[in-house]
Design a protein around this motif. Structure first.
Motif, short mmCIF file in Angstrom:
data_model
loop_
_atom_site.label_atom_id
_atom_site.label_comp_id
_atom_site.label_asym_id
_atom_site.label_seq_id
_atom_site.Cartn_x
_atom_site.Cartn_y
_atom_site.Cartn_z
N LEU A 182 7.42 95.46 22.76
CA LEU A 182 7.37 95.57 21.30
C LEU A 182 8.31 96.66 20.77
O LEU A 182 8.90 96.51 19.69
CB LEU A 182 5.94 95.86 20.83
CG LEU A 182 4.99 94.67 20.85
CD1 LEU A 182 3.55 95.15 20.66
CD2 LEU A 182 5.37 93.64 19.80
N ARG A 183 8.47 97.74 21.53
CA ARG A 183 9.38 98.82 21.12
C ARG A 183 10.84 98.51 21.44
O ARG A 183 11.72 99.31 21.12
CB ARG A 183 8.96 100.13 21.79
CG ARG A 183 7.66 100.71 21.29
CD ARG A 183 7.46 102.15 21.73
NE ARG A 183 7.44 102.34 23.17
CZ ARG A 183 6.34 102.36 23.94
NH1 ARG A 183 5.14 102.21 23.38
NH2 ARG A 183 6.43 102.56 25.24
N GLY A 184 11.12 97.39 22.10
CA GLY A 184 12.49 97.03 22.43
C GLY A 184 13.01 97.70 23.69
O GLY A 184 14.21 97.64 23.96
N GLU A 185 12.14 98.35 24.46
CA GLU A 185 12.57 99.03 25.68
C GLU A 185 12.78 98.07 26.84
O GLU A 185 13.52 98.38 27.77
CB GLU A 185 11.52 100.08 26.08
CG GLU A 185 11.35 101.17 25.07
CD GLU A 185 10.17 102.09 25.35
OE1 GLU A 185 9.88 102.94 24.48
OE2 GLU A 185 9.52 101.96 26.41
N ILE A 186 12.12 96.93 26.79
CA ILE A 186 12.23 95.90 27.82
C ILE A 186 12.57 94.60 27.11
O ILE A 186 11.90 94.24 26.14
CB ILE A 186 10.92 95.76 28.63
CG1 ILE A 186 10.61 97.06 29.36
CG2 ILE A 186 10.99 94.60 29.61
CD1 ILE A 186 9.26 97.06 30.07
N PRO A 187 13.59 93.88 27.58
CA PRO A 187 13.93 92.61 26.93
C PRO A 187 12.90 91.53 27.23
O PRO A 187 12.15 91.62 28.22
CB PRO A 187 15.29 92.26 27.53
CG PRO A 187 15.30 92.94 28.86
CD PRO A 187 14.48 94.20 28.69
N CYS A 188 12.87 90.52 26.39
CA CYS A 188 11.98 89.37 26.61
C CYS A 188 12.68 88.11 26.13
O CYS A 188 13.62 88.19 25.34
CB CYS A 188 10.65 89.56 25.89
SG CYS A 188 10.76 89.49 24.09
N GLY A 189 12.23 86.99 26.61
CA GLY A 189 12.73 85.70 26.16
C GLY A 189 11.98 85.27 24.91
O GLY A 189 11.08 84.44 24.97
N LYS A 190 12.34 85.86 23.79
CA LYS A 190 11.60 85.67 22.54
C LYS A 190 11.60 84.22 22.09
O LYS A 190 12.63 83.55 22.09
CB LYS A 190 12.18 86.55 21.43
CG LYS A 190 11.34 86.56 20.17
CD LYS A 190 11.92 87.31 18.98
CE LYS A 190 12.77 88.49 19.29
NZ LYS A 190 13.21 89.20 18.07
N VAL A 191 10.41 83.76 21.69
CA VAL A 191 10.21 82.41 21.17
C VAL A 191 9.93 82.46 19.67
O VAL A 191 10.39 81.62 18.92
CB VAL A 191 9.04 81.73 21.90
CG1 VAL A 191 8.67 80.40 21.28
CG2 VAL A 191 9.34 81.58 23.38
N TYR A 192 9.17 83.49 19.25
CA TYR A 192 8.72 83.58 17.86
C TYR A 192 8.38 85.03 17.56
O TYR A 192 7.89 85.76 18.43
CB TYR A 192 7.47 82.70 17.66
CG TYR A 192 6.84 82.82 16.30
CD1 TYR A 192 7.36 82.12 15.21
CD2 TYR A 192 5.73 83.64 16.09
CE1 TYR A 192 6.79 82.23 13.96
CE2 TYR A 192 5.16 83.75 14.83
CZ TYR A 192 5.69 83.05 13.78
OH TYR A 192 5.13 83.16 12.53
N GLU A 193 8.63 85.43 16.31
CA GLU A 193 8.22 86.77 15.87
C GLU A 193 8.01 86.74 14.37
O GLU A 193 8.77 86.11 13.63
CB GLU A 193 9.28 87.80 16.23
CG GLU A 193 8.88 89.22 15.87
CD GLU A 193 9.86 90.27 16.36
OE1 GLU A 193 9.47 91.45 16.40
OE2 GLU A 193 11.01 89.91 16.68
#
Length: 122
Positions: free
Chosen positions: A13-24
């Protein structure tokens, strides 16, 4: 279980670790699970610091609760599993096998998922 502000989801959530974002949106973030258990396996997390569903249902605002529930439906629709069926799962506490102390839902789909859980031992 107490909230750990350095848990992996808080760090995502803080952007420290990337993720394969689907929706936000303002209430939730959804991303692909790094160890998928079904053809579609997406995690949906609230943006607030909530340990579990117990914590969330007791402390979250009505807008946060509605936002998270709506996000689950939106993500299922976006992932293409809404028509054929899908499962939302949230593990809570030690007996529920919760591994990360941040409320999260797994969305599973893309195939027949079978029985929910095995029979209980008595």
């Amino acid at each position: 279980m107490t909230y750990d502000s350095n848990n992996i989801f808080a760090r995502i959530l803080r952007g420290e670790i990337p993720c394969g974002k689907v929706y936000e949106d303002e209430f939730a973030l959804a991303f692909h699970d790094i160890n998928p258990q079904a053809p579609v396996h997406i995690l949906v997390i609230p943006k607030g610091a909530y340990v579990s569903m117990n914590d969330f249902s007791a402390r979250a605002s009505e807008a946060e609760i509605a936002g998270l529930i709506r996000a689950l439906g939106k993500v299922a629709e976006m992932a293409g599993v809404a028509a054929d069926g899908w499962r939302a799962l949230s593990n809570v506490g030690a007996n529920g096998h919760q591994e990360v102390p941040h409320l999260h839902f797994h969305i599973f789909g893309g195939r027949r998922l079978g029985a929910m859980i095995g029979k209980a031992d008595h």
